[in-house]
Design a protein around this motif. Structure first.
Motif, PDB file in Angstrom:
ATOM      1  N   GLY A  78      -0.120  28.521 -18.904  1.00 43.89           N
ATOM      2  CA  GLY A  78       1.333  28.277 -18.387  1.00 43.89           C
ATOM      3  C   GLY A  78       2.339  27.908 -19.000  1.00 43.89           C
ATOM      4  O   GLY A  78       3.238  27.414 -18.794  1.00 43.89           O
ATOM      5  N   GLY A  79       2.560  29.322 -19.791  1.00 44.64           N
ATOM      6  CA  GLY A  79       3.578  29.020 -20.369  1.00 44.64           C
ATOM      7  C   GLY A  79       3.613  28.854 -21.967  1.00 44.64           C
ATOM      8  O   GLY A  79       5.115  29.013 -22.306  1.00 44.64           O
ATOM      9  N   TYR A  80       2.726  27.870 -22.251  1.00 46.93           N
ATOM     10  CA  TYR A  80       3.076  26.814 -23.658  1.00 46.93           C
ATOM     11  C   TYR A  80       1.782  28.082 -24.474  1.00 46.93           C
ATOM     12  O   TYR A  80       0.882  28.217 -23.703  1.00 46.93           O
ATOM     13  N   THR A  81       2.057  27.614 -25.642  1.00 46.40           N
ATOM     14  CA  THR A  81       1.280  28.156 -26.804  1.00 46.40           C
ATOM     15  C   THR A  81       0.916  26.810 -27.376  1.00 46.40           C
ATOM     16  O   THR A  81       1.524  26.144 -28.050  1.00 46.40           O
ATOM     17  N   VAL A  82      -0.548  26.118 -27.744  1.00 48.06           N
ATOM     18  CA  VAL A  82      -0.963  25.414 -28.595  1.00 48.06           C
ATOM     19  C   VAL A  82      -1.693  26.092 -29.309  1.00 48.06           C
ATOM     20  O   VAL A  82      -2.221  26.671 -29.280  1.00 48.06           O
ATOM     21  N   LEU A 189      11.112  10.632 -19.434  1.00 53.52           N
ATOM     22  CA  LEU A 189      11.559  12.008 -18.789  1.00 53.52           C
ATOM     23  C   LEU A 189      10.060  13.243 -18.927  1.00 53.52           C
ATOM     24  O   LEU A 189       9.592  12.676 -19.685  1.00 53.52           O
ATOM     25  N   GLN A 190       9.597  13.910 -18.349  1.00 48.92           N
ATOM     26  CA  GLN A 190       8.418  14.067 -17.635  1.00 48.92           C
ATOM     27  C   GLN A 190       8.697  15.995 -17.406  1.00 48.92           C
ATOM     28  O   GLN A 190       9.172  16.287 -17.226  1.00 48.92           O
ATOM     29  N   VAL A 191       7.291  15.944 -18.989  1.00 48.07           N
ATOM     30  CA  VAL A 191       6.675  17.643 -18.479  1.00 48.07           C
ATOM     31  C   VAL A 191       6.302  18.098 -18.033  1.00 48.07           C
ATOM     32  O   VAL A 191       5.164  18.126 -18.806  1.00 48.07           O
ATOM     33  N   PRO A 192       5.583  18.830 -17.313  1.00 52.92           N
ATOM     34  CA  PRO A 192       4.422  19.179 -16.733  1.00 52.92           C
ATOM     35  C   PRO A 192       3.775  20.122 -17.110  1.00 52.92           C
ATOM     36  O   PRO A 192       4.325  21.037 -17.515  1.00 52.92           O
ATOM     37  N   LEU A 193       2.517  20.131 -17.826  1.00 52.13           N
ATOM     38  CA  LEU A 193       2.042  20.677 -18.129  1.00 52.13           C
ATOM     39  C   LEU A 193       0.771  21.658 -17.288  1.00 52.13           C
ATOM     40  O   LEU A 193       0.511  20.752 -16.165  1.00 52.13           O
ATOM     41  N   ASP A 194       0.723  22.796 -17.398  1.00 45.90           N
ATOM     42  CA  ASP A 194       0.406  23.723 -16.370  1.00 45.90           C
ATOM     43  C   ASP A 194      -1.322  23.803 -16.863  1.00 45.90           C
ATOM     44  O   ASP A 194      -1.485  24.335 -18.005  1.00 45.90           O
ATOM     45  N   LEU A 195      -1.861  22.580 -17.014  1.00 48.56           N
ATOM     46  CA  LEU A 195      -3.554  23.094 -17.878  1.00 48.56           C
ATOM     47  C   LEU A 195      -4.876  23.931 -17.342  1.00 48.56           C
ATOM     48  O   LEU A 195      -4.720  23.067 -15.867  1.00 48.56           O
ATOM     49  N   PRO A 196      -5.278  24.212 -17.593  1.00 45.63           N
ATOM     50  CA  PRO A 196      -6.012  25.311 -17.209  1.00 45.63           C
ATOM     51  C   PRO A 196      -7.734  24.535 -16.942  1.00 45.63           C
ATOM     52  O   PRO A 196      -7.781  23.141 -17.581  1.00 45.63           O
ATOM     53  N   THR A 197      -7.680  24.659 -15.285  1.00 43.59           N
ATOM     54  CA  THR A 197      -9.487  24.074 -15.241  1.00 43.59           C
ATOM     55  C   THR A 197     -10.538  24.056 -16.490  1.00 43.59           C
ATOM     56  O   THR A 197     -10.627  22.606 -16.481  1.00 43.59           O
TER      57      THR A 197
END
Length: 197
Positions: A78-82, A189-197
């Motif tokens: 989702g564009g994020y690196t953890v 304030l919220q930043v939604p995360l597009d987490l994988p299923t």
């Protein structure tokens, strides 16, 4: 008497074969699960999965894995690196839809991975840094530097932040100094995360 020894020996060999088959099946399944995650638009580095409990095959037949742990050096989705991702799940179903009874996932989301998402939302460049436990968002507004000191937290599938203070040019304003209606706009304030299923 000799016959009993043959029977006992045969049972021991059968048990050993079943144990080997069980351990091979769990290792093959762990590898397949990691490959499956990578095919769901999740980029993983140094990923591993450990299906715990014995025997594995009886858990599969029962439809639920008792305990599954996993880790990855990095995971991008989702564009994020953890980074430093750790997963601990219990009661994982073995058929679609895949659900779990309970679980936790922890990881580190670098401030720089938020830059592009926030810049797109703001319509101008935003950069993130850290200051102790606070996240600092900085941008320019009409040529004047603006920074917000944020207290981040995870809230479901979103990262939520509360603004602790704002610095506009040389002036610093804490949220408690603002009128309550304005202060309320700067909390949760919220930043939604597009987490994988």
């Amino acid at each position: 008497m000799k016959r009993w020894w043959w029977l006992i020996g045969g049972l021991v060999v059968l048990v050993l074969v079943l144990v080997v088959v069980d351990r091979v099946a769990v290792r093959v399944t762990e590898g397949a699960a990691v490959r499956s995650m990578e095919q769901e638009d999740v980029e993983l580095t140094d990923a591993n999965l450990d299906i715990q409990g014995f025997p594995f095959l009886t858990q599969v037949v029962g439809g639920e894995l008792e305990h599954v742990t996993g880790s990855a050096a990095t995971a991008t989705f989702g564009g994020y690196t953890v980074s430093d991702l750790h997963i601990d799940a219990r009661g994982v179903s073995t058929s679609d839809p895949y659900v779990l009874r309970s679980g936790t996932a922890t990881g580190l989301l670098s401030p720089s991975s938020l830059d592009a998402v926030a810049s797109e939302a703001a319509g101008s460049p935003v950069t993130f840094t850290t200051d102790g436990d606070l996240l600092v968002a900085s941008m320019s507004v009409l040529g004047v530097d603006l920074s917000a000191r944020l207290t981040p937290r995870v809230d479901g599938n979103t990262i939520a932040v509360d603004v602790a203070s704002l610095t506009l040019g040389p002036a610093t304003i804490t949220i408690s100094d603002l009128p309550r209606p304005i202060a309320n706009l700067l909390t949760n304030l919220q930043v939604p995360l597009d987490l994988p299923t």
